[in-house]
Design an enzyme around this catalytic site. Structure first.
Site, PDB file in Angstrom:
ATOM      1  N   ASP A 186       0.799  -1.222   0.000  1.00 63.85           N
ATOM      2  CA  ASP A 186       0.000   0.000   0.000  1.00 63.85           C
ATOM      3  C   ASP A 186       0.836   1.278   0.000  1.00 63.85           C
ATOM      4  OD1 ASP A 186       0.986  -0.260   2.536  1.00 63.85           O
ATOM      5  OD2 ASP A 186      -0.938  -0.204   3.568  1.00 63.85           O
ATOM      6  N   ARG A 214      -6.062   4.466   4.920  1.00 70.72           N
ATOM      7  CA  ARG A 214      -6.106   4.155   3.499  1.00 70.72           C
ATOM      8  C   ARG A 214      -6.831   5.247   2.737  1.00 70.72           C
ATOM      9  NH1 ARG A 214      -4.818  -1.027   1.995  1.00 70.72           N
ATOM     10  NH2 ARG A 214      -4.739   0.063   0.011  1.00 70.72           N
ATOM     11  N   TYR A 248      -1.393  -3.059  11.185  1.00 68.94           N
ATOM     12  CA  TYR A 248      -0.394  -4.115  11.350  1.00 68.94           C
ATOM     13  C   TYR A 248      -0.335  -4.424  12.842  1.00 68.94           C
ATOM     14  CZ  TYR A 248       1.233  -3.201   6.583  1.00 68.94           C
ATOM     15  OH  TYR A 248       1.313  -3.055   5.224  1.00 68.94           O
ATOM     16  N   PRO A 277       6.903  -5.491   6.079  1.00 68.10           N
ATOM     17  CA  PRO A 277       6.121  -4.355   5.579  1.00 68.10           C
ATOM     18  C   PRO A 277       6.321  -3.072   6.384  1.00 68.10           C
ATOM     19  CG  PRO A 277       4.743  -6.298   6.013  1.00 68.10           C
ATOM     20  CD  PRO A 277       6.056  -6.522   6.677  1.00 68.10           C
TER      21      PRO A 277
END
Length: 622
Positions: free
Chosen positions: A70, A254, A263, A346
């Site tokens: 992302d 987002r 996360y 990530p």
């Protein structure tokens, strides 16, 4: 954006007037295996060249619909500008403007925000750090490929089952594909070069005999994209939250205003245990997130996507098929990129960004060799440059992941993570890469002429005014992904391009020397080496009609004049690029900039011997 050069055409100027997409052939210049970010970046770059044939294949049945990656670093958005779709990304994405750091309060019974900082330091890039679903990035690449000079459509539903070298001098690599639709249909494709962009379980890597090397951290994490209602105040900020007893969460808002990625740190793995052995469920992730965020509440209304994974950092010893015993005598024919040759956690947002940077580095090199512009040895620099950068970034990623998972036993330990984040913001922005000296990069002998432009680092854009039409713009935005080398001249004091000036003498040398030597007959004069010049004076006082012919070149079938080669500082809005990037005002400077926007050399404007030696060692005369 320039168009109408070879005649007026109506319609969308971003769509090249190319022939219809030809049927997929069984022999191509470049075969790309995998339609992930690395593969699509490479295919989009190669699609810009009408004389390069490319095939890209994917075992899945169609384009990605929901991506896992992302975060898009500033450097990646700079790259999207070169491809022509940065504006679309910026319009849709969430912009990471600030970061909140949270840890247990003094009583140990709650959470408190201990810092809130700017995500990207001032002047690190003209582009922001943004969040956008990977599938949308793929969409933009696919659109660009369809509209390019040599349109490319991916071949979906085909899995590569074998790839090997042959004794065919023209197409020395052959790959065998099998249809995944159940019909067991096989197909062979011959290629001059094969690039494996097929992920961490890469079949191309296995065929090359390489392996990912490294160790897993044995730490289990969950990730989920959720629509939720919460009273946690930083839910629309990137936020790092460290609790005492329940682990940590990284919150990434987002695009769209409502969706949030979390996360979530889970328990450590033991022995031979794998992530799948824990039978993680969305309900488990929600429960753990709720504990970490307490006393704030979290009510998840919908889980759009979720997964569980083990942190690991691994890298291959080399990114091409040439072994050390024949390096320098045998040229590479097979390459790997992205997750096929390095994997990351990530947390630092490196995976997709580094993967795209891999093939942005490789694409122009393949095109230059295939088109007969550069010596084959150019291809050796791909593994040299990108493998070294992958190792550096993996060490950074290990530290970032370790600090994020640390259980703070006091304020000083908790502060280590935010201090590390601030210190290494250039890494997370993707602008810290510096390539070592090589045939492409010098040692910085003349670095004092332009202290803001270091050899081996990407060209750092700055505001200018385009002389021809007084348009305020960023100078770096002229560096398009079209395979051309750029020579960026910064004129010395009093130099306006008049007869006898350093810029006029440089133009005369280039036109009769390197440009004449390396530009094919009949091609536009700037099709291989493209000169741009920034003058020091105010644009309103400059006489454009007095510029050398090379800065007003006649191009195309009508001999139309290109008025977009000369620039001046933006003295109205600032900053002045000469001061801002440390250009020697008295002497000026010349930058040689690679097609992937990295600075190769900084030279005096009069160093004709240095310019000649550089291009003669790299390029083939016509």
């Amino acid at each position: 954006m320039q168009y109408h050069l070879n005649g007026f055409q109506s319609g969308d100027p971003s769509v090249a007037r190319a022939a219809a997409v030809a049927p997929h052939k069984d022999a191509v210049d470049v075969l790309i295996v995998g339609c992930g970010p690395a593969g699509l970046t490479l295919a989009t770059q190669l699609a810009a060249f009408s004389d390069v044939t490319t095939m890209i294949t994917e075992r899945k049945s169609g384009p990605l619909e929901l991506g896992q990656a992302d975060g898009l670093a500033c450097r990646s958005v700079e790259m999207f500008e070169a491809f022509g779709f940065a504006e679309k990304v910026l319009k849709e994405s969430y912009w990471v403007n600030e970061v909140g750091f949270w840890r247990p309060d003094a009583t140990g019974g709650g959470l408190t925000r201990v810092d809130r900082i700017q995500d990207v330091a001032d002047d690190l890039s003209e582009m922001p750090h943004v969040i956008l679903n990977q599938a949308r990035v793929h969409d933009f690449y696919l659109e660009q490929m369809r509209n390019a000079a040599r349109p490319i459509l991916p071949v979906y539903g085909h899995e590569m089952v074998d790839v090997c070298k042959t004794d065919d001098p023209e197409y020395p690599v052959i790959a065998t594909f099998q249809s995944v639709d159940g019909e067991n249909e096989t197909r062979k494709v011959r290629a001059k070069y094969v690039v494996g962009c097929d992920g961490a379980r890469s079949a191309v890597r296995r065929a090359m005999g390489h392996a990912l090397k490294g160790e897993a951290a044995r730490q289990l994490w969950g990730v989920m994209d959720v629509l939720a209602v919460t009273d946690f105040p930083d839910i629309r900020l990137k936020a790092a939250i460290q609790s005492v007893a329940h682990g940590s969460i990284l919150i990434i808002p987002r695009e769209g205003g409502y969706l949030v990625r979390m996360y979530i740190e889970l328990d450590a793995l033991h022995g031979d245990e794998r992530a799948a052995d824990r039978n993680v469920t969305p309900e488990m992730l929600i429960a753990k997130a709720t504990k970490i965020l307490a006393p704030y509440t979290l009510e998840v209304k919908e889980v759009a996507w979720w997964s569980a994974y083990e942190i690991g950092q691994r890298v291959c010893d080399t990114f091409d098929d040439v072994t050390s015993d024949v390096r320098g005598t045998q040229m590479p024919r097979m390459f790997i990129a992205g997750d096929a040759c390095h994997t990351h956690s990530p947390k630092a947002g490196q995976g997709m960004n580094v993967s795209m940077a891999d093939t942005f580095n490789l694409g122009w090199k393949l095109a230059a060799v295939l088109r007969g512009q550069s010596v084959p040895a150019l291809l050796e620099t791909y593994s040299e440059e990108r493998q070294a950068k992958a190792k550096e970034l993996i060490e950074f990623d290990k530290d970032m992941a370790r600090l994020f998972s640390a259980k703070p036993r006091g304020a000083s330990e908790a502060e280590q993570f935010q201090s590390y984040f601030k210190k290494h913001g250039r890494y997370t922005a993707g602008v810290e890469t510096r390539y070592a000296p090589s045939m492409l990069t010098d040692t910085g002998t003349h670095a004092a002429l332009a202290t803001g432009y270091k050899s081996g680092m990407r060209f750092h854009s700055a505001p200018v005014i385009r002389l021809g039409d007084a348009k305020p713009m960023h100078l770096g935005h002229v560096l398009k992904a079209d395979g051309r080398w750029r020579l960026i001249g910064f004129a010395g004091s009093g130099d306006e391009g008049q007869a006898g000036s350093a810029i006029e003498i440089l133009c005369s040398f280039l036109a009769k020397g390197p440009i004449a030597r390396f530009t094919p007959q009949g091609a536009d004069i700037d099709s291989v080496l493209d000169l741009r010049v920034v003058f020091q004076g105010a644009h309103q006082k400059m006489k454009i009609e007095a510029l050398p012919n090379l800065l007003l070149p006649r191009k195309g079938r009508y001999g139309l004049i290109d008025y977009e080669k000369a620039f001046c500082p933006d003295l109205k809005n600032g900053p002045d690029i000469f001061d801002h990037r440390g250009i020697d005002r008295a002497k000026g400077a010349l930058l040689i900039v690679r097609p992937d926007q990295y600075v190769s050399k900084v030279l005096p404007l009069s160093d004709f011997e240095g310019i000649t030696a550089f291009f003669d060692g790299l390029m083939l005369p016509v």
